[in-house]
Structure formats: structure tokens, C-alpha cells
Design an enzyme around this catalytic site. Sequence first.
Site, PDB file in Angstrom:
ATOM      1  N   HIS A 318       0.879  -1.329  -0.087  1.00  0.00           N
ATOM      2  CA  HIS A 318       0.174   0.001   0.055  1.00  0.00           C
ATOM      3  C   HIS A 318       0.886   1.235  -0.035  1.00  0.00           C
ATOM      4  O   HIS A 318       1.979   1.140   0.672  1.00  0.00           O
ATOM      5  CB  HIS A 318      -0.854  -0.049   1.265  1.00  0.00           C
ATOM      6  N   ASP A 375      -7.924  -5.098   0.038  1.00  0.00           N
ATOM      7  CA  ASP A 375      -8.597  -6.144  -1.097  1.00  0.00           C
ATOM      8  C   ASP A 375      -8.315  -7.451  -0.745  1.00  0.00           C
ATOM      9  O   ASP A 375      -8.729  -8.462  -1.699  1.00  0.00           O
ATOM     10  CB  ASP A 375      -7.974  -5.446  -2.434  1.00  0.00           C
TER      11      ASP A 375
HETATM   12  C1  SDX Z   1      -6.169  -0.023  -2.956  1.00  0.00           C
HETATM   13  O1  SDX Z   1      -4.281   4.753  -2.111  1.00  0.00           O
HETATM   14  C2  SDX Z   1      -5.513   4.140  -1.379  1.00  0.00           C
HETATM   15  O2  SDX Z   1      -5.706   4.500  -0.391  1.00  0.00           O
HETATM   16  C3  SDX Z   1      -5.984   2.823  -2.099  1.00  0.00           C
HETATM   17  C4  SDX Z   1      -6.942   2.209  -1.351  1.00  0.00           C
HETATM   18  C5  SDX Z   1      -8.240   2.819  -1.031  1.00  0.00           C
HETATM   19  O3  SDX Z   1      -8.936   2.465  -0.197  1.00  0.00           O
HETATM   20  O4  SDX Z   1      -8.398   3.826  -1.857  1.00  0.00           O
HETATM   21  O5  SDX Z   1      -6.260   1.723  -0.103  1.00  0.00           O
HETATM   22  C6  SDX Z   1      -7.083   0.962  -2.296  1.00  0.00           C
HETATM   23  O6  SDX Z   1      -5.930   0.590  -4.067  1.00  0.00           O
HETATM   24  C7  SDX Z   1      -5.408  -0.852  -2.209  1.00  0.00           C
HETATM   25  C8  SDX Z   1      -4.116  -1.187  -2.829  1.00  0.00           C
HETATM   26  C9  SDX Z   1      -4.438  -2.448  -3.971  1.00  0.00           C
HETATM   27  N1  SDX Z   1      -3.647  -2.664  -5.061  1.00  0.00           N
HETATM   28  C10 SDX Z   1      -2.984  -4.009  -5.053  1.00  0.00           C
HETATM   29  O7  SDX Z   1      -3.278  -4.734  -4.111  1.00  0.00           O
HETATM   30  C11 SDX Z   1      -1.975  -4.345  -6.020  1.00  0.00           C
HETATM   31  C12 SDX Z   1      -0.743  -4.860  -5.505  1.00  0.00           C
HETATM   32  N2  SDX Z   1       0.149  -3.789  -4.798  1.00  0.00           N
HETATM   33  C13 SDX Z   1       1.122  -3.100  -5.553  1.00  0.00           C
HETATM   34  O8  SDX Z   1       0.753  -3.161  -6.706  1.00  0.00           O
HETATM   35  C14 SDX Z   1       1.688  -1.741  -4.500  1.00  0.00           C
HETATM   36  O9  SDX Z   1       1.913  -2.250  -3.322  1.00  0.00           O
HETATM   37  C15 SDX Z   1       0.736  -0.700  -4.698  1.00  0.00           C
HETATM   38  C16 SDX Z   1       0.456  -0.028  -5.992  1.00  0.00           C
HETATM   39  C17 SDX Z   1      -0.334  -0.886  -4.046  1.00  0.00           C
HETATM   40  C18 SDX Z   1       1.800   0.432  -3.846  1.00  0.00           C
HETATM   41  O10 SDX Z   1       2.654   0.653  -4.643  1.00  0.00           O
HETATM   42  P1  SDX Z   1       3.686   1.773  -4.294  1.00  0.00           P
HETATM   43  O11 SDX Z   1       3.410   2.592  -3.069  1.00  0.00           O
HETATM   44  O12 SDX Z   1       3.813   2.420  -5.589  1.00  0.00           O
HETATM   45  O13 SDX Z   1       5.047   0.997  -4.068  1.00  0.00           O
HETATM   46  P2  SDX Z   1       6.299   0.409  -5.055  1.00  0.00           P
HETATM   47  O14 SDX Z   1       5.451   0.100  -6.172  1.00  0.00           O
HETATM   48  O15 SDX Z   1       7.101   1.683  -5.232  1.00  0.00           O
HETATM   49  O16 SDX Z   1       6.741  -0.854  -4.140  1.00  0.00           O
HETATM   50  C19 SDX Z   1       7.893  -0.619  -3.293  1.00  0.00           C
HETATM   51  C20 SDX Z   1       8.629  -1.958  -3.494  1.00  0.00           C
HETATM   52  C21 SDX Z   1       9.085  -2.484  -4.883  1.00  0.00           C
HETATM   53  O17 SDX Z   1      10.299  -3.038  -4.896  1.00  0.00           O
HETATM   54  P3  SDX Z   1      11.671  -2.548  -5.062  1.00  0.00           P
HETATM   55  O18 SDX Z   1      11.883  -1.972  -6.204  1.00  0.00           O
HETATM   56  O19 SDX Z   1      11.882  -1.535  -3.840  1.00  0.00           O
HETATM   57  O20 SDX Z   1      12.785  -3.778  -4.847  1.00  0.00           O
HETATM   58  O21 SDX Z   1       7.846  -3.105  -3.110  1.00  0.00           O
HETATM   59  C22 SDX Z   1       7.574  -3.835  -4.139  1.00  0.00           C
HETATM   60  C23 SDX Z   1       8.160  -3.086  -5.425  1.00  0.00           C
HETATM   61  O22 SDX Z   1       8.354  -4.059  -6.537  1.00  0.00           O
HETATM   62  N3  SDX Z   1       6.237  -4.119  -4.151  1.00  0.00           N
HETATM   63  C24 SDX Z   1       5.649  -5.285  -4.292  1.00  0.00           C
HETATM   64  C25 SDX Z   1       4.305  -5.263  -4.342  1.00  0.00           C
HETATM   65  N4  SDX Z   1       4.107  -3.985  -3.959  1.00  0.00           N
HETATM   66  C26 SDX Z   1       5.098  -3.353  -3.885  1.00  0.00           C
HETATM   67  N5  SDX Z   1       6.395  -6.595  -4.670  1.00  0.00           N
HETATM   68  C27 SDX Z   1       5.461  -7.750  -4.681  1.00  0.00           C
HETATM   69  N6  SDX Z   1       4.038  -7.694  -4.619  1.00  0.00           N
HETATM   70  C28 SDX Z   1       3.620  -6.399  -4.475  1.00  0.00           C
HETATM   71  N7  SDX Z   1       1.973  -6.503  -4.286  1.00  0.00           N
END
Ligand code: SDX
Length: 441
Positions: A318, A375
Site C-alpha cells: 500500500h 483487497d
Molecule cells: C487500494 O491509496 C489508497 O488508499 C488505495 C486504497 C483505497 O482504499 O483507496 O487503499 C485501495 O488501491 C489498495 C491497493 C490495492 N492494490 C494492490 O493490492 C495491487 C498490488 N500492490 C502493489 O501494486 C503496490 O503495493 C501498490 C501499487 C499498492 C503500492 O505501490 P507503491 O507504493 O507505488 O510501492 P512501489 O511500487 O514503489 O513498491 C515498493 C517496493 C518495490 O520493490 P523495490 O523496487 O523496492 O525492490 O515493493 C515492491 C515493489 O516491487 N512491491 C511489491 C508489491 N507491492 C510493492 N512486490 C510484490 N508484490 C507487491 N504487491
Amino acid sequence: MIENAVIVPQEASRDSETVTLKYRGQTYELPILVGTEGERAIDISRLRERTGLITMDPGYGNTGSCMSAITYMNGEEGVLRYRGIPVEDLAEQATFKETAFLLIYGRLPTRKELTRFSVMLNDHSLVHEDMKVFYQNFPRGSHPMGILSAMVNAMRSFYPELNDSSEEVQMTVTRLLSKIRTMAAMSYKISRGHTVVYPRPDLAYCANFLNMMFDSPVKPYRIDPEIVNAVRVFWILHADHEQNCSTSSVRLVGSARVNLYSAISSGIAALWGPLHGGANQAVVEMLEEIRQSGQGYKHFIQRAKDKNDPFRLMGFGHRVYKTLDPRATIMQKVCHRLLSALNITDPLLDIAQHVERAALEDDYFRERHLYPNVDFYSGIVLRAIGIPKNMFTVMFAIGRLPGWIAQWLESISDPNWKLNRPRQIYVGQTRQEYIPIDERE
Ligand code: SDX
């Protein structure tokens, strides 16, 4: 009319401290704004005017777009409160209508106000019959989120009398809150070629939606209190979440002074994305893939950690929560309670629990503060209720509607609000001459 609605937020106070910026021999003191929970922000609203500089923050992870009095989140401590009330208390004791009233009007309704609000929701629950033709002309298999976004935008054509009077705005707010359920259920019934079921004045908000979704002339739907409770909690947990992607879309589109329906339609479009509200559908598809692959969940945990593999653990991580999303904890409890009450054994739940346990013990996820979000379990709850997978995000949109409305109302009522127009740093070609086509290779 709802009297004494608390719409316009107070201004943030100013810290006694400032931030000093030294640039090209000049020293600039930038004010620091302080919120009621102690959050601090550098006020850069005059930065370009004073220094010629802008700031750069792709994804806006470090940028505040507004002051708001609606929802407070603390991502480090896993706190979520609507108008100061913890979401745990609302999930435990409130109805979804009360929560919607609280978010939109800034306080819990009196019994008399809640009764009037219920009457207004009932009075506006029907959808214009001509809208049914719209549904019938979407190609079979159209995604319900695309249909919902289009139909909400079309409401402006069917209800053109929107003006800025507070009474009209309240009427529009209630109309949208009530009709979104009917429109969602209609899209489901029509997509299956089934008879549309109309809202019933004797059913409360959540039960009415379930009845419109699942009642049929050949098999009357039995309203199960456990299912109604699960929908109530699901919608309360999704009702607002400060400046997330879809809410920021509603505010940005709304800043052009477009009507409420079009602003909400843009929020529905943003929520559709699998990284945002579409994640509940993506989680169930991921769990189904794990189950059907026969490779076991540990294989997918490894894939999620592999930078060369685009696979991500859906429902994990998140932008704000760097600890467990408080909604995920509540949703997991609702999931266990509902499946037990309905005597359902869902193999996806077992897989989800194995995935969660393995990820929470894995350094890759812990080091990156990746925990289950709202989710992760919500899709399993919706499956148990019988909601089709492609309607999962529609359920999220119905829940989030009060939050979008509250944020839109707050933004248009804010005396300091103006057209949202971010800047950029240009990195393209410097000045080029136009070359006539005959001189080009
Ligand atoms: C919602 O914003 C809100 O409030 C949203 C929400 C709401 O109520 O409105 O809460 C609803 O959208 C919840 C989130 C639902 N999405 C998912 O579950 C999709 C999976 N999650 C990811 O795609 C991700 O975690 C995000 C998009 C939710 C957040 O990503 P960020 O903050 O942009 O973080 P990032 O992509 O910069 O990741 C940081 C690190 C990275 O690795 P490094 O480059 O540091 O090595 O964490 C890793 C990412 O690769 N990473 C994951 C991951 N999420 C982040 N690795 C594996 N699986 C994941 N899900």
C-alpha cells in the site's frame, strides 16, 4: 434539508518553525503547516513565484494536494478514522447510511435526520426507464465498471437541473447515493438477460441492493442477515480513504467546476485499475491461478519477489500503510464469520491464508513493509455472497461513493480551492526547424 452541515475544513495552523532553502546565493524561509494530528507540510504554494523552482514528486507520494477534515490515516500505525471516528467502531456499530451521512455532512445524524435521509434515499432509488436502453446497447460482456462510469456520467443528461443551491446539491447527492445501487444491480441483471428487479421501499440500503441483485420471479431471494452484515461492513470499510488515486481524480476533475456526476464518473474510471480498486478482482484471479497451476503458493511468492517477473502479490502492499491495513484485519474477520455462517468452505481462503503467512514471514515483504490491504480478503467475501467477479470493483465503487461525494463537496466549498494544474520539467527536443516533406529522407 440537512442543517449545519460541516463541509468546509479549517485552515491548517502554522508551525513556529520554518524550512530554510538556500539557492543561488538567496535564502528563503518556507512556512510549515501543521494539521490537527500533528502532520506537517512545507507550504510551497509560492515557491515558483519566489525562486523560479518547482518540485518534482512522481506519483505524488510526498505531495499534499489539499487540507481535508474528512478522513485521517496514519500509515505507520495503521489508523483510519472518518471525521475522527475509528473505522473499527463504525464497522462494529454503524449502518452504511449513517457512515455516508457522517462523511458527507461532517457529523453523525440524529435519529430524525437519519429517518429523513432514509426517506430521501428511498424516494430516489428508481432509475429513469430510458436508461435501460443504454444498458441494452452495451456489447455483451462489457465490464460493469465501464458501464457504471458511463451511466453515472449520463445521469447529468437525465437530471439536468443541477445548480449550486445547497438544497439542489443535497438532492443530487442523495439521488446518486441511492441510484448507484439500482444501476449496479441493473447492469448485472441485464448482462444476464434477466428481468430487472426494482428497489423495494420496505428494505434498507444494503438489503435492497442484494434483493435487486439476486431476487427473481422464479426463485425469490431470501435476505440473510449475515450477508447483509457482510455487505454493510464491506461498504463502511471502503467508504473513504483520503487522497487515493480515484478520490484525487474526483477532486482534479471537479476542480474544473464540472458537475458532480462527471467528477464521480472519473473516480469510477480510476478505481477500475488493478493497482487500485480492481485489486479485489485481481486477488481472486491470482488465488485461482495459484490453485489451477498446481505449482503451489510458494512458487508464486518467489515470482512476486523476482524483479524480472511482472507478477505481483495482489492485495499486498500500500502506498500509505507501512503496517497492516486496519481494514484487512476487519475484512478477514468478516470473511471467517460469513463463510462459517453460510457453511461454505472456499479453497481460495486456505490458499490466501497460506500466502499471507508465508509473505509475512519473508524478509522481502517485511523489509518493504508489504502487508495485506483491504483487497486481500474482500474478494473471498464477495464470492461467498455470490457477487460475480467482474462486479467486485463495482461493490468497491458503491462503498467509496460517499467518500468521493464528501471530498468533492469539501473541495468546491473551500474558498482557497482552484483549478488543479500541475507543472512539469520538459526533457524533450530543444527548438527544431520545420523541414518540408520533400527535404526529409
Ligand atoms: C487500494 O491509496 C489508497 O488508499 C488505495 C486504497 C483505497 O482504499 O483507496 O487503499 C485501495 O488501491 C489498495 C491497493 C490495492 N492494490 C494492490 O493490492 C495491487 C498490488 N500492490 C502493489 O501494486 C503496490 O503495493 C501498490 C501499487 C499498492 C503500492 O505501490 P507503491 O507504493 O507505488 O510501492 P512501489 O511500487 O514503489 O513498491 C515498493 C517496493 C518495490 O520493490 P523495490 O523496487 O523496492 O525492490 O515493493 C515492491 C515493489 O516491487 N512491491 C511489491 C508489491 N507491492 C510493492 N512486490 C510484490 N508484490 C507487491 N504487491
